[in-house]
Design a protein around this motif. Structure first.
Motif, PDB file in Angstrom:
ATOM      1  N   THR A 179       8.053 -18.225   1.601  1.00  0.00           N
ATOM      2  CA  THR A 179       7.603 -17.365   2.699  1.00  0.00           C
ATOM      3  C   THR A 179       6.369 -16.586   2.243  1.00  0.00           C
ATOM      4  N   LEU A 180       5.255 -16.900   2.885  1.00  0.00           N
ATOM      5  CA  LEU A 180       3.989 -16.252   2.536  1.00  0.00           C
ATOM      6  C   LEU A 180       3.615 -15.258   3.631  1.00  0.00           C
ATOM      7  N   THR A 181       3.287 -14.037   3.241  1.00  0.00           N
ATOM      8  CA  THR A 181       2.900 -13.023   4.230  1.00  0.00           C
ATOM      9  C   THR A 181       1.531 -12.438   3.888  1.00  0.00           C
ATOM     10  N   GLY A 182       0.894 -11.883   4.889  1.00  0.00           N
ATOM     11  CA  GLY A 182      -0.395 -11.240   4.673  1.00  0.00           C
ATOM     12  C   GLY A 182      -1.331 -11.528   5.825  1.00  0.00           C
ATOM     13  N   PRO A 183      -2.564 -11.167   5.753  1.00  0.00           N
ATOM     14  CA  PRO A 183      -3.151 -10.365   4.668  1.00  0.00           C
ATOM     15  C   PRO A 183      -2.742  -8.891   4.768  1.00  0.00           C
ATOM     16  N   TRP A 184      -2.541  -8.302   3.602  1.00  0.00           N
ATOM     17  CA  TRP A 184      -2.165  -6.887   3.497  1.00  0.00           C
ATOM     18  C   TRP A 184      -3.272  -6.111   2.795  1.00  0.00           C
ATOM     19  N   PRO A 185      -3.325  -4.801   3.006  1.00  0.00           N
ATOM     20  CA  PRO A 185      -4.199  -3.976   2.153  1.00  0.00           C
ATOM     21  C   PRO A 185      -3.725  -4.125   0.689  1.00  0.00           C
ATOM     22  N   PRO A 186      -4.597  -3.859  -0.264  1.00  0.00           N
ATOM     23  CA  PRO A 186      -4.230  -4.137  -1.670  1.00  0.00           C
ATOM     24  C   PRO A 186      -3.261  -3.109  -2.268  1.00  0.00           C
ATOM     25  N   TYR A 187      -2.071  -3.019  -1.701  1.00  0.00           N
ATOM     26  CA  TYR A 187      -1.098  -1.995  -2.137  1.00  0.00           C
ATOM     27  C   TYR A 187      -0.739  -2.113  -3.622  1.00  0.00           C
ATOM     28  N   ASN A 188      -0.654  -3.347  -4.108  1.00  0.00           N
ATOM     29  CA  ASN A 188      -0.174  -3.537  -5.482  1.00  0.00           C
ATOM     30  C   ASN A 188      -1.283  -3.719  -6.510  1.00  0.00           C
ATOM     31  N   PHE A 189      -2.518  -3.547  -6.085  1.00  0.00           N
ATOM     32  CA  PHE A 189      -3.611  -3.819  -7.022  1.00  0.00           C
ATOM     33  C   PHE A 189      -4.565  -2.628  -7.198  1.00  0.00           C
ATOM     34  N   VAL A 190      -4.109  -1.458  -6.792  1.00  0.00           N
ATOM     35  CA  VAL A 190      -4.914  -0.253  -6.988  1.00  0.00           C
ATOM     36  C   VAL A 190      -4.284   0.535  -8.126  1.00  0.00           C
ATOM     37  N   ASP A 191      -5.116   0.886  -9.081  1.00  0.00           N
ATOM     38  CA  ASP A 191      -4.585   1.528 -10.272  1.00  0.00           C
ATOM     39  C   ASP A 191      -5.288   2.876 -10.490  1.00  0.00           C
ATOM     40  N   ILE A 192      -4.788   3.893  -9.813  1.00  0.00           N
ATOM     41  CA  ILE A 192      -5.412   5.226  -9.919  1.00  0.00           C
ATOM     42  C   ILE A 192      -4.325   6.300 -10.015  1.00  0.00           C
ATOM     43  N   ASN A 193      -4.495   7.209 -10.938  1.00  0.00           N
ATOM     44  CA  ASN A 193      -3.687   8.440 -10.927  1.00  0.00           C
ATOM     45  C   ASN A 193      -4.599   9.551 -10.454  1.00  0.00           C
ATOM     46  N   LEU A 194      -4.387  10.002  -9.216  1.00  0.00           N
ATOM     47  CA  LEU A 194      -5.303  10.984  -8.632  1.00  0.00           C
ATOM     48  C   LEU A 194      -5.341  12.281  -9.432  1.00  0.00           C
ATOM     49  N   LYS A 195      -6.586  12.761  -9.626  1.00  0.00           N
ATOM     50  CA  LYS A 195      -6.744  14.038 -10.354  1.00  0.00           C
ATOM     51  C   LYS A 195      -6.823  15.170  -9.328  1.00  0.00           C
TER      52      LYS A 195
END
Lengths: 250, 118
Positions: A234-250
């Protein structure tokens, strides 16, 4: 009154963005605005903190707004409930995190996330594997015969069979993953893969790839499905890049 | 999940959108699997934590034992003694789970991005 932040975007086309936002509504029906610092903008709407309800319907509505924006702009989705009291505070947040936002936006530029879940009927799959291993002439089957004389040996025999089936299942999952990721290399997709999220979900994966390569991904999934008719892809998408953003907000 | 987001859903297993959604729900059990400690449930909360660790170690020991048996390195007597130990450990765990009113699912702590413990 606070500002609910939906996404951080590259604001290369301000007119296009304003035109898009003018036709959209934020949570609780307020209009969507942008707070911009150089090339980067935060898409926000005004909302009372008390109006922000933490339930599935609200979270889905929030995600729906981000998805609509993602169809037209490269963006970093914000977590539901990300609020700042004033425009000044949003500008400060953009300034402090500017290099990280820029770096992550470049990483996901013109790309979307796709999710793949591979389902199986675990009992049926294990039964097939058990039958296959019983018919095969292997030395391990002989060693099982040798340990059937007492209650403890019977127990070990039972555990050993379960252990071997589990190992076979894990090897099988590794094989399916290797085949699939092999086919994905030509699409230059970035992937994150989890094995056995639940008993039924053998593979739970997310991919980041160029939006215009969606059809190729669908074809890869169909090819894999033909190769493994015993599984459901089961393939879903397109989604916003929820799992590929790597930020710890300051 | 909206059906329009499903790009491809194929295979011979009979899975409806509801079945798929149900499977997704199982992935969202983080709240259930968190360790909840407060003055009212300090005993059972601690028991859950301790039994989770014991169960993890027991399963690791069992896995290692199976590998050794599978490797053909043990005599029949050694396998029998190992079987007796593992069986008694499993029985004792069942007793403790029953005593503290815990299920297998309770002993599987969710470690966030790392997934489930077991």
């Amino acid at each position: 009154m606070g500002n609910l932040i939906y996404a951080i975007i590259f604001n290369n086309y301000p007119d296009k963005l304003n035109s898009l936002l003018s036709g959209m509504k934020g949570m609780s029906g307020e209009s969507l605005d942008v707070v911009t610092l150089d090339e980067i903008s935060a898409v926000v709407s005004h909302i009372e903190r008390a109006e922000l309800i933490a339930d599935q319907t609200s979270a889905m509505a929030f995600a729906g707004i981000i998805e609509k924006l993602e169809q037209h702009f490269t963006l970093l989705p914000m977590r539901y409930g990300s609020m700042l009291e004033s425009v000044d505070l949003i500008l400060k947040m953009l300034e402090k995190n500017y290099p990280d936002f820029q770096q992550n936006l470049q990483k996901v530029e013109n790309q979307s996330e796709f999710g793949l879940k591979v389902f199986c009927d675990p009992e049926k799959l294990k039964e097939e594997m058990r039958l296959k291993s019983e018919t095969a002439d292997n030395p391990s089957a002989k060693s099982e015969e040798g340990i059937k004389k007492s209650v403890y040996l019977d127990y070990m025999n039972k555990k050993l069979k379960e252990h071997r089936l589990e190992e076979k299942l894990l090897n099988y999952i590794d094989l399916v993953i290797a085949e699939f990721t092999g086919k994905l290399t030509q699409l230059h997709a970035v992937s994150k893969i989890k094995k056995r999220s639940t008993a039924t979900i053998l593979i739970d994966a997310v991919f980041l790839l160029k939006k215009d390569r969606k059809d190729e991904l669908v074809q890869v999934v169909k090819d894999s499905q033909n190769q493994h008719p015993e599984l459901n892809f089961t393939l879903t998408g397109p989604w916003p890049p929820y799992n590929f953003v790597d930020i710890n907000l300051k | 999940m909206s059906e329009t987001k499903i790009l491809c859903n194929t295979g011979t297993i009979d899975l409806s959108i509801e079945d798929i959604s149900e499977e997704f729900e199982k992935l969202k059990t983080i709240e259930d699997s968190k360790l909840s400690l407060n003055p009212e449930n300090a005993d059972s909360g601690l028991a859950k934590l301790v039994l989770t660790l014991i169960e993890l170690i027991r399963k690791l020991v069992e896995k290692q034992a199976m590998r050794r048996v599978d490797g053909g390195l043990l005599t029949e007597e050694e396998i029998e003694r190992m079987g007796e130990t593992l069986m008694k450990l499993e029985d004792k765990m069942e007793e403790l789970k029953k005593y503290f009113n815990l299920t297998d699912r309770d002993l599987n702590i969710n470690l966030g991005p790392l997934g489930d413990l077991m």
